[in-house]
Design an enzyme around this catalytic site. Sequence first.
Site, PDB file in Angstrom:
ATOM      1  N   HIS A  61       0.874  -1.122   0.026  1.00 19.87           N
ATOM      2  CA  HIS A  61      -0.093  -0.172  -0.034  1.00 19.87           C
ATOM      3  C   HIS A  61       0.955   1.184  -0.037  1.00 19.87           C
ATOM      4  O   HIS A  61       1.967   1.057   0.467  1.00 19.87           O
ATOM      5  CB  HIS A  61      -0.851   0.099   1.293  1.00 19.87           C
ATOM      6  CG  HIS A  61      -1.497  -1.216   1.619  1.00 19.87           C
ATOM      7  ND1 HIS A  61      -3.257  -1.032   1.421  1.00 19.87           N
ATOM      8  CD2 HIS A  61      -1.261  -2.143   1.997  1.00 19.87           C
ATOM      9  CE1 HIS A  61      -3.616  -2.394   1.599  1.00 19.87           C
ATOM     10  NE2 HIS A  61      -2.372  -2.965   2.091  1.00 19.87           N
ATOM     11  N   THR A  63       0.515   4.982   2.058  1.00 24.40           N
ATOM     12  CA  THR A  63      -0.339   5.768   2.710  1.00 24.40           C
ATOM     13  C   THR A  63      -1.256   7.097   2.360  1.00 24.40           C
ATOM     14  O   THR A  63      -2.234   7.211   2.844  1.00 24.40           O
ATOM     15  CB  THR A  63       0.483   6.168   3.970  1.00 24.40           C
ATOM     16  OG1 THR A  63       1.511   7.382   3.584  1.00 24.40           O
ATOM     17  CG2 THR A  63       1.358   5.077   4.866  1.00 24.40           C
ATOM     18  N   GLU A 128       2.541  -1.153   4.580  1.00 23.25           N
ATOM     19  CA  GLU A 128       2.229   0.285   4.195  1.00 23.25           C
ATOM     20  C   GLU A 128       3.389   0.993   3.903  1.00 23.25           C
ATOM     21  O   GLU A 128       4.601   0.692   4.434  1.00 23.25           O
ATOM     22  CB  GLU A 128       1.523   1.214   5.243  1.00 23.25           C
ATOM     23  CG  GLU A 128      -0.004   0.553   5.359  1.00 23.25           C
ATOM     24  CD  GLU A 128      -0.831   1.641   4.404  1.00 23.25           C
ATOM     25  OE1 GLU A 128      -0.484   2.318   3.599  1.00 23.25           O
ATOM     26  OE2 GLU A 128      -2.223   1.203   4.728  1.00 23.25           O
ATOM     27  N   HIS A 166      -2.377  -3.155  -3.664  1.00 20.89           N
ATOM     28  CA  HIS A 166      -3.883  -2.958  -3.202  1.00 20.89           C
ATOM     29  C   HIS A 166      -4.722  -2.800  -4.249  1.00 20.89           C
ATOM     30  O   HIS A 166      -5.671  -3.288  -4.188  1.00 20.89           O
ATOM     31  CB  HIS A 166      -3.918  -1.725  -2.205  1.00 20.89           C
ATOM     32  CG  HIS A 166      -5.088  -1.838  -1.173  1.00 20.89           C
ATOM     33  ND1 HIS A 166      -5.442  -0.865  -0.676  1.00 20.89           N
ATOM     34  CD2 HIS A 166      -6.097  -2.869  -1.085  1.00 20.89           C
ATOM     35  CE1 HIS A 166      -6.645  -1.233   0.198  1.00 20.89           C
ATOM     36  NE2 HIS A 166      -7.069  -2.294  -0.127  1.00 20.89           N
ATOM     37  N   ASP A 176      -3.538   2.442  -5.021  1.00 16.41           N
ATOM     38  CA  ASP A 176      -2.332   2.504  -4.631  1.00 16.41           C
ATOM     39  C   ASP A 176      -1.661   1.122  -4.608  1.00 16.41           C
ATOM     40  O   ASP A 176      -2.273  -0.099  -5.031  1.00 16.41           O
ATOM     41  CB  ASP A 176      -2.315   2.854  -2.948  1.00 16.41           C
ATOM     42  CG  ASP A 176      -3.182   1.680  -1.947  1.00 16.41           C
ATOM     43  OD1 ASP A 176      -4.437   1.216  -2.406  1.00 16.41           O
ATOM     44  OD2 ASP A 176      -2.526   1.517  -1.030  1.00 16.41           O
TER      45      ASP A 176
END
Length: 271
Positions: A61, A63, A128, A166, A176
């Site tokens: 991912h 953020t 992330e 993701h 993302d």
Amino acid sequence: MFGQIAISRSLTGPRSMCPPSPGTGTQILRACTSAPVRNPMAEWRGSPNHDERRAQLVVLHQTEMDSAEAALLTLRTRNAHGRVSAHYLVGADGRLYQLVAESSRAWHAGASRWAGIADLNSASIGIELDNDGQSPFSDAQIETLLRLLEDVTTRLAIPRHMVVGHAEVAPTRKRDPGVLFPWQRLAEAGFGLWPREELAPPPPGFDRWTALRLIGYDLRDPAAALRAFHRRYRASESDAWLVGDADILFDLQQQLVLAPPAPGVPDPVSR
Ligand SMILES: [Zn+2]
């Protein structure tokens, strides 16, 4: 009364999923009813011959926030858009934070699907990357990510090509880690798929949609799936087929066919 018996049994399990609580039985009951370690329907005859279940893939991912500290706050608290988390956060400066144990189910993928797996949170490690969605990913951050991928895929026996974004597992909702993410650099280090330099032409009758599904994409919204494929492999947001897509898809499909099987984690006694 039945409930009380059930809960007292659940608390005698080898590993309670309930948070330790100094509170009363009523407080414990409220905390534990959704996930008893031992099913009250059955008589417990515990066996020591088991271990934690392991993730089968990694979901990356970004953020889309301004700092790692802001992301840590969101990932560790209740927030306006619902509670979210991830197993790891990699700062833009390369610092690595762990938020959830790998054996636990972090809340990072949401409604998602990949290669027929419909509950990605139960099947994946979520990482992330601290990035605002517009800036390039720093060398320090990618180097830390590569070290983490080496560590996690080795220890958990996750196939190295099973590193996805993701946006690929939730193509109708997410974008993302975006077109700036260096998937090619990851592939050069051995993680995730990337087309090889020499692309063989696909055979007559080659079907691009079938290949897309074989690679793992969920085709319930074909345009969204194609956009996710283009974002990763073509740095494009197009939801129409591009010249060269068939060659790339055929190559990726061939790589999957040739990929070594996952090493697996040997049990003490194989059955
Ligand atoms: Zn995400």
